[in-house]
Design a protein around this motif. Structure first.
Motif, short mmCIF file in Angstrom:
data_model
loop_
_atom_site.label_atom_id
_atom_site.label_comp_id
_atom_site.label_asym_id
_atom_site.label_seq_id
_atom_site.Cartn_x
_atom_site.Cartn_y
_atom_site.Cartn_z
N VAL A 1 0.85 -1.19 0.00
CA VAL A 1 0.00 0.00 0.00
C VAL A 1 0.89 1.24 0.00
N ALA A 2 1.91 1.24 0.85
CA ALA A 2 2.81 2.39 0.94
C ALA A 2 3.53 2.65 -0.39
N GLY B 1 2.29 1.96 -3.28
CA GLY B 1 1.33 2.22 -4.35
C GLY B 1 1.34 1.13 -5.41
N ARG B 2 1.31 -0.13 -5.00
CA ARG B 2 1.35 -1.28 -5.91
C ARG B 2 0.03 -2.05 -5.85
N PRO B 3 -1.05 -1.50 -6.43
CA PRO B 3 -2.37 -2.13 -6.28
C PRO B 3 -2.45 -3.55 -6.83
N ALA C 1 -2.69 3.33 7.45
CA ALA C 1 -1.77 3.71 6.37
C ALA C 1 -1.87 5.19 6.02
N HIS C 2 -3.04 5.78 6.19
CA HIS C 2 -3.15 7.19 5.79
C HIS C 2 -2.27 8.09 6.65
N CYS D 1 1.36 7.05 4.97
CA CYS D 1 1.52 6.93 3.51
C CYS D 1 0.71 7.97 2.76
N ALA E 1 -2.85 6.82 -0.92
CA ALA E 1 -2.47 5.40 -0.75
C ALA E 1 -3.58 4.64 -0.04
N ASP F 1 -6.54 4.17 -2.53
CA ASP F 1 -6.22 3.10 -3.48
C ASP F 1 -6.27 1.74 -2.81
N GLY F 2 -5.78 1.66 -1.59
CA GLY F 2 -5.82 0.40 -0.84
C GLY F 2 -7.24 -0.07 -0.60
#
Length: 129
Positions: free
Chosen positions: A69-70, A72-74, A101-102, A105, A109, A112-113
């Motif tokens: 997630v950090a 940005g790899r969906p 995470a917010h 990150c 992020a 998207d997660g």
């Protein structure tokens, strides 16, 4: 590809986490171009690191999803969310990981997660709390 104990252990972990599609299908579709990639993933990633003592697979899954997630790899978040569920991670834990995470990150992020997790876990989840 050379098979040995490390490779077989890695393939077994991949099967347990991702089922046949995530293990055999990936390995069987290996080409001359991708053979070393699959060897590294099976042998080094799962046969070595994922099978080390010190962290459970559940803990490794939570850490892995958080790092993806950090970064940005969906696509990899989706893959590893499936593995996380197989390793006992609950939808509530995924939600809390994404909310957390917010802080570190950023909101994009996290958003998207959540989008990726909703596709994988479904939108109509019952939370434990």
């Amino acid at each position: 590809m050379i098979t040995d104990e490390l490779y077989e252990r890695g393939l077994a972990i991949r099967r347990e986490m991702f089922g046949a599609e995530g293990a055999e299908a990936q390995v069987e579709s290996t080409t001359d171009f991708t053979d070393k990639l699959q060897d590294i993933i099976t042998r080094n990633c799962f046969g070595d690191i994922w099978s080390r003592p010190g962290l459970t697979r559940r803990e490794r899954s939570l850490i892995t999803v958080a790092m993806l997630v950090a970064l940005g790899r969906p696509n990899q978040v989706a893959v590893h969310l499936r593995g996380a569920v197989a390793n006992g991670v609950t939808p509530t834990e995924v939600r809390e990981l994404l909310l957390h995470a917010h802080l570190y990150c950023g909101i994009p992020a996290m958003v998207d997660g959540f989008a990726t997790a909703s596709k994988i876990l479904g939108d109509d989840l019952t939370m434990e709390d």
